[in-house]
Every structure is written in C-alpha cells, then in structure tokens.
Design a protein around this motif. Structure first.
Motif, PDB file in Angstrom:
ATOM      1  N   GLY A 319       0.821  -1.210   0.000  1.00 22.66           N
ATOM      2  CA  GLY A 319       0.000   0.000   0.000  1.00 22.66           C
ATOM      3  C   GLY A 319       0.850   1.253   0.000  1.00 22.66           C
ATOM      4  N   ASP A 320       2.179   1.080  -0.070  1.00 20.19           N
ATOM      5  CA  ASP A 320       3.108   2.212  -0.035  1.00 20.19           C
ATOM      6  C   ASP A 320       4.196   1.949  -1.063  1.00 20.19           C
ATOM      7  OD1 ASP A 320       4.943   4.196   0.504  1.00 20.19           O
ATOM      8  OD2 ASP A 320       4.883   3.953   2.680  1.00 20.19           O
ATOM      9  N   TYR A 321       3.892   2.261  -2.320  1.00 19.72           N
ATOM     10  CA  TYR A 321       4.812   2.017  -3.428  1.00 19.72           C
ATOM     11  C   TYR A 321       5.243   3.353  -4.020  1.00 19.72           C
ATOM     12  CZ  TYR A 321       6.515   0.668  -8.070  1.00 19.72           C
ATOM     13  OH  TYR A 321       7.266   0.520  -9.208  1.00 19.72           O
ATOM     14  N   SER A 322       6.568   3.546  -4.170  1.00 21.49           N
ATOM     15  CA  SER A 322       7.107   4.771  -4.756  1.00 21.49           C
ATOM     16  C   SER A 322       8.112   4.419  -5.842  1.00 21.49           C
ATOM     17  CB  SER A 322       7.793   5.635  -3.692  1.00 21.49           C
ATOM     18  OG  SER A 322       6.920   5.940  -2.633  1.00 21.49           O
ATOM     19  N   GLU A 323       8.265   5.320  -6.807  1.00 15.48           N
ATOM     20  CA  GLU A 323       9.242   5.157  -7.875  1.00 15.48           C
ATOM     21  C   GLU A 323      10.173   6.367  -7.930  1.00 15.48           C
ATOM     22  OE1 GLU A 323       6.792   2.466 -11.181  1.00 15.48           O
ATOM     23  OE2 GLU A 323       7.135   4.620 -11.526  1.00 15.48           O
ATOM     24  N   LEU A 324      11.391   6.107  -8.370  1.00 13.99           N
ATOM     25  CA  LEU A 324      12.356   7.175  -8.610  1.00 13.99           C
ATOM     26  C   LEU A 324      13.031   6.895  -9.940  1.00 13.99           C
ATOM     27  CD1 LEU A 324      13.988   9.676  -7.774  1.00 13.99           C
ATOM     28  CD2 LEU A 324      15.556   8.140  -6.539  1.00 13.99           C
ATOM     29  N   ALA A 325      12.876   7.803 -10.897  1.00  9.74           N
ATOM     30  CA  ALA A 325      13.495   7.659 -12.216  1.00  9.74           C
ATOM     31  C   ALA A 325      14.784   8.471 -12.250  1.00  9.74           C
ATOM     32  CB  ALA A 325      12.537   8.135 -13.302  1.00  9.74           C
ATOM     33  N   PHE A 326      15.867   7.822 -12.676  1.00 12.36           N
ATOM     34  CA  PHE A 326      17.167   8.495 -12.754  1.00 12.36           C
ATOM     35  C   PHE A 326      17.546   8.706 -14.216  1.00 12.36           C
ATOM     36  CE2 PHE A 326      21.826   8.062 -13.229  1.00 12.36           C
ATOM     37  CZ  PHE A 326      22.198   9.225 -12.576  1.00 12.36           C
ATOM     38  N   PRO A 327      17.902   9.927 -14.608  1.00 10.53           N
ATOM     39  CA  PRO A 327      18.256  10.199 -16.001  1.00 10.53           C
ATOM     40  C   PRO A 327      19.677   9.746 -16.333  1.00 10.53           C
ATOM     41  CG  PRO A 327      18.420  12.217 -14.730  1.00 10.53           C
ATOM     42  CD  PRO A 327      17.878  11.163 -13.786  1.00 10.53           C
ATOM     43  N   GLY A 328      19.874   8.454 -16.391  1.00  7.66           N
ATOM     44  CA  GLY A 328      21.200   7.909 -16.676  1.00  7.66           C
ATOM     45  C   GLY A 328      21.097   6.453 -17.050  1.00  7.66           C
ATOM     46  N   GLY A 329      22.237   5.755 -16.987  1.00  2.00           N
ATOM     47  CA  GLY A 329      22.293   4.369 -17.403  1.00  2.00           C
ATOM     48  C   GLY A 329      22.425   3.397 -16.259  1.00  2.00           C
ATOM     49  N   HIS A 330      22.612   2.129 -16.605  1.00  2.00           N
ATOM     50  CA  HIS A 330      22.629   1.037 -15.636  1.00  2.00           C
ATOM     51  C   HIS A 330      23.772   1.179 -14.634  1.00  2.00           C
ATOM     52  CE1 HIS A 330      21.324  -3.022 -14.470  1.00  2.00           C
ATOM     53  NE2 HIS A 330      22.596  -3.306 -14.296  1.00  2.00           N
ATOM     54  N   ILE A 331      24.918   1.681 -15.086  1.00  2.00           N
ATOM     55  CA  ILE A 331      26.070   1.859 -14.205  1.00  2.00           C
ATOM     56  C   ILE A 331      26.097   3.268 -13.626  1.00  2.00           C
ATOM     57  CG2 ILE A 331      28.582   1.732 -14.046  1.00  2.00           C
ATOM     58  CD1 ILE A 331      27.128  -0.940 -14.519  1.00  2.00           C
ATOM     59  N   GLY A 332      25.666   4.236 -14.416  1.00  2.00           N
ATOM     60  CA  GLY A 332      25.688   5.616 -13.945  1.00  2.00           C
ATOM     61  C   GLY A 332      24.858   5.852 -12.709  1.00  2.00           C
ATOM     62  N   ILE A 333      23.864   5.014 -12.482  1.00  2.00           N
ATOM     63  CA  ILE A 333      23.003   5.178 -11.312  1.00  2.00           C
ATOM     64  C   ILE A 333      23.770   4.937 -10.012  1.00  2.00           C
ATOM     65  CG2 ILE A 333      22.149   2.810 -11.064  1.00  2.00           C
ATOM     66  CD1 ILE A 333      19.324   4.057 -10.763  1.00  2.00           C
ATOM     67  N   TYR A 334      24.957   4.320 -10.095  1.00  2.00           N
ATOM     68  CA  TYR A 334      25.806   4.125  -8.917  1.00  2.00           C
ATOM     69  C   TYR A 334      26.990   5.081  -8.893  1.00  2.00           C
ATOM     70  CZ  TYR A 334      23.531  -0.359  -9.780  1.00  2.00           C
ATOM     71  OH  TYR A 334      22.619  -1.332 -10.093  1.00  2.00           O
ATOM     72  N   VAL A 335      27.558   5.371 -10.068  1.00  2.00           N
ATOM     73  CA  VAL A 335      28.869   6.013 -10.084  1.00  2.00           C
ATOM     74  C   VAL A 335      28.868   7.450 -10.583  1.00  2.00           C
ATOM     75  CG1 VAL A 335      29.988   3.777 -10.399  1.00  2.00           C
ATOM     76  CG2 VAL A 335      29.468   5.174 -12.408  1.00  2.00           C
ATOM     77  N   SER A 336      27.780   7.942 -11.133  1.00  2.00           N
ATOM     78  CA  SER A 336      27.795   9.310 -11.652  1.00  2.00           C
ATOM     79  C   SER A 336      27.694  10.318 -10.510  1.00  2.00           C
ATOM     80  CB  SER A 336      26.634   9.524 -12.626  1.00  2.00           C
ATOM     81  OG  SER A 336      25.395   9.529 -11.943  1.00  2.00           O
ATOM     82  N   GLY A 337      28.229  11.515 -10.760  1.00  2.00           N
ATOM     83  CA  GLY A 337      28.131  12.566  -9.764  1.00  2.00           C
ATOM     84  C   GLY A 337      26.695  12.938  -9.473  1.00  2.00           C
ATOM     85  N   LYS A 338      25.843  12.928 -10.485  1.00  2.00           N
ATOM     86  CA  LYS A 338      24.424  13.259 -10.302  1.00  2.00           C
ATOM     87  C   LYS A 338      23.746  12.251  -9.389  1.00  2.00           C
ATOM     88  CE  LYS A 338      20.317  14.474 -13.037  1.00  2.00           C
ATOM     89  NZ  LYS A 338      20.267  15.868 -12.600  1.00  2.00           N
ATOM     90  N   ALA A 339      24.099  10.970  -9.551  1.00  2.00           N
ATOM     91  CA  ALA A 339      23.501   9.936  -8.697  1.00  2.00           C
ATOM     92  C   ALA A 339      23.896  10.127  -7.238  1.00  2.00           C
ATOM     93  CB  ALA A 339      23.923   8.555  -9.182  1.00  2.00           C
ATOM     94  N   GLN A 340      25.137  10.568  -6.996  1.00  2.00           N
ATOM     95  CA  GLN A 340      25.582  10.780  -5.618  1.00  2.00           C
ATOM     96  C   GLN A 340      24.780  11.896  -4.956  1.00  2.00           C
ATOM     97  OE1 GLN A 340      27.827   8.370  -4.814  1.00  2.00           O
ATOM     98  NE2 GLN A 340      27.584   7.899  -6.995  1.00  2.00           N
ATOM     99  N   LYS A 341      24.349  12.861  -5.758  1.00  2.00           N
ATOM    100  CA  LYS A 341      23.611  14.005  -5.216  1.00  2.00           C
ATOM    101  C   LYS A 341      22.110  13.733  -5.097  1.00  2.00           C
ATOM    102  CE  LYS A 341      26.870  17.342  -7.194  1.00  2.00           C
ATOM    103  NZ  LYS A 341      27.041  18.455  -8.184  1.00  2.00           N
TER     104      LYS A 341
END
Length: 357
Positions: A319-341
């Motif tokens: 009953g509590d489902y949320s989504e977060l879309a990241f404007p990047g790729g499969h690896i960038g979601i861990y290692v990009s500067g934007k992902a860190q922020k």
C-alpha cells in the motif's frame, strides 16, 4: 556539402597534444598503485561456503539508525561497484544518511557449487544472512536494498519472508522480462539453456561478460579506449578508469543450476508476470509482498529498460509504493556525480522516514 577545415598548424598542434598525453599516460599507468576493490572500511561478520556477509564501519560523527540495511547484489560481476571510489560510492552515501549497512559478497563459485539452486540462494543464503542481522540487532524485520538481479532475488525473498523485511528498495531491477527494448532478454529467449548448462556446468563469467559488452559493442569495447586518451595525463582519472576496468572484467562464474532456473523461469517464461517460479515447495507470488517499496530505475538503461522495472507497480500488495526515475544508465546510477547528489540521499531519506514509522 560543408567543407572540412583541416589546417596543418591545427592538426600538428592536436597531434603534439595527443603524443604528450600518451607519453604522460604511460608513466601514469606504470606508476599506478594496486587497484582497490571498494573504498569504505568494512569487516566480515558471517561466512557460509563462498559467501561473506560484511558490515560497513559507521563514519565518525554519524549515529546509525536502528533498522539495519542489507544490500543484495547480483551474481554477475562484483558488489564493489556500489563502493567504487571515494567520491562515487553508493555505500558511502548511504552511511552518511545513517544507514547501518550490510552487504552480501557471493564470492566466486567453483565446481563444488554447480548444483546450487535458486532455492539455495533465496531461502538458504539470503535467509541466513537476514536471520543473522535480525538476531544481532534484536529485530523482527530489517531493510533490504536489491541491485539488478539482486533486486529480483530480493523480490522473491521478501514475498516468501515478508515478516522479516520492513522496507524494500529495488534498483535497476528486472521484473517484466518481455518489456520492449530488452535485447538481453530477446537473446536469452532464443538460447537452449539446458544444452548450455549440461555442456559447461557452471557458466563462465567471461562468457556472460562479453555478452553484456556485445549489447553496446561500439561504446563498451572501442570508444571508451579512444576516450581514455583524454584522461591519461591525470593520475587520479587514470586510477578511476582502471578501477572501472577491473570491475567490468571481474566476473565470477555462475552456478549452473541457478543459472538454468533463473534464465528459464524469468528470461524465457517471465516468471514474475506469468507465475510458475517454484522455490523449494512454494511458488513465488509478488502479491504476498506487502511492505513499503521504493523502486528505482534508470531512464537510459540498456540492460534493464525502464518498462521492465516499472512493471513492479501493479504486481505487489504494497500500500506504499514509490518510484524514482534516474536520467542515466545502468552503471551511472551508482557512479555518476548526479547519482551521488540525488539517488543515494533519496534512498537514505526514504528509509529513515519509513523505518521510523
């Protein structure tokens, strides 16, 4: 037709700069220190067969939250992608938000592990790690973060052991294996999985790795080495490039029977959507999953297209489902500067709010 302006003086200048970078790069490569595998301090707290459960040290000045977080990584490649360098570390970011972080390191399966099944991984190894953490903290339930295939494992685990999971976070997790644009799934559906496993036993990690690279052959096997010249004169950037290269080619073999079941039940039969995934004597049913869920996907993901992850929204009973879309790729979601922020702080904030509830 637009004429190409190639002036001899400009060309000579670029060639000199290119030669200078190559020369400096050779020196930097020769002087590079041993490439580390993860930068955040941690210590082993539980071992079973090849598996090691690590607990990360809490940074000075941070008070850990009472509900610990277990990270479940994929079997392919190594989990230090989530802690690749000081300024590009998902784990470091989670620690900064007060998460008490544990991580499963699956190790390197060998011939003795050929007969391990999905049930062994889900209801054996993961369940044992969860029980260890629960007992250590005196809690009924903990938080879980599943990454890629580890997210699929976490979905299966939570649906079968909901009472032990307080909150679930999934990152770039495949759910609908027939979603449009999933080239990897299309390839795997055409494979004779039984013939492959019966012939090879364990599936070589190198074979799987080159399969992933073949999904984007130009950018992943050629262009990046051309672009590497631009960073060769910077020792820190050279080391970061080598870290990534080490991770890309650090690919454990896959236990044969686990690969057989996962490939057939999910890539070929789309098990989360169509059902029929049996672990032990029970069928996996995501409707049994009722805890809060944060599902994170990458909009330019070539391995797990967004639609493959977004399918989770209608499959659980949460009953509590949320989504977060990241404007990047499969690896960038861990290692990009934007992902860190953006990504890591959002995970920490969501976990803190839901763990306190």
């Amino acid at each position: 037709m637009i004429p190409i302006d190639i002036r001899p003086d400009k060309l000579a200048e670029e060639m000199l700069d290119y030669t200078r970078k190559l020369g400096q790069g050779m020196e930097n490569l020769l002087n590079a220190d041993k490439i580390d595998t993860g930068v955040s301090p941690k210590h082993p707290v539980y071992k079973e067969d090849k598996l090691v459960l690590y607990r990360y040290d809490t940074p000075e000045g941070i008070t850990p939250k009472p509900v610990p977080l277990l990270i479940v990584y994929a079997l392919v490649n190594r989990p230090y992608m989530a802690d690749i360098q000081e300024d590009r570390s998902t784990i470091k970011g989670l620690l900064a938000t007060g998460q008490d972080v544990y991580l499963i390191d699956w190790g390197y399966p060998d011939g003795a592990d050929r007969s391990l099944t999905l049930d062994d991984y889900i209801n054996g190894y993961i369940d044992n790690c969860v029980d260890y953490i629960r007992e250590s903290h005196g809690l009924d339930a903990i938080n879980i973060l599943g990454i890629c295939q580890g997210g699929a494992f976490s979905l299966m685990y939570t649906s079968m052991h909901q009472e032990k999971v307080k909150n679930l976070v999934t990152m770039v997790t495949p759910v609908d294996f027939e979603a449009p644009g999933n080239l990897l799934a299309s390839w795997t559906r055409a494979m004779d999985i039984d013939l492959a496993v019966d012939t090879m036993g364990n599936v070589p990690g190198e074979l799987l790795n080159w399969t992933f690279l073949s999904l984007k052959p130009f950018s992943l096997t050629g262009q990046k080495y051309v672009n590497m010249v631009d960073v060769l004169d910077d020792p820190d950037k050279v080391k970061n490039f080598l870290r990534m290269e080490k991770w890309i080619f650090d690919s454990p073999d896959q236990a044969g029977e686990t690969f057989r079941q996962f490939a057939k039940d999910f890539f070929q039969k789309n098990g989360f959507i169509n059902g029929g995934v049996i672990l032990g004597d029970r069928e996996v049913n995501l409707k049994d999953l009722t805890c809060p869920v944060l599902n994170i996907y990458a909009l330019q993901d070539h391995l797990v297209p967004p639609d493959a992850s977004r399918a989770l929204k209608t499959l659980t009973s949460s009953g509590d489902y949320s989504e977060l879309a990241f404007p990047g790729g499969h690896i960038g979601i861990y290692v990009s500067g934007k992902a860190q922020k953006e990504v890591t702080p959002a995970i920490g904030k969501w976990l803190n709010e839901h763990s306190a509830a």
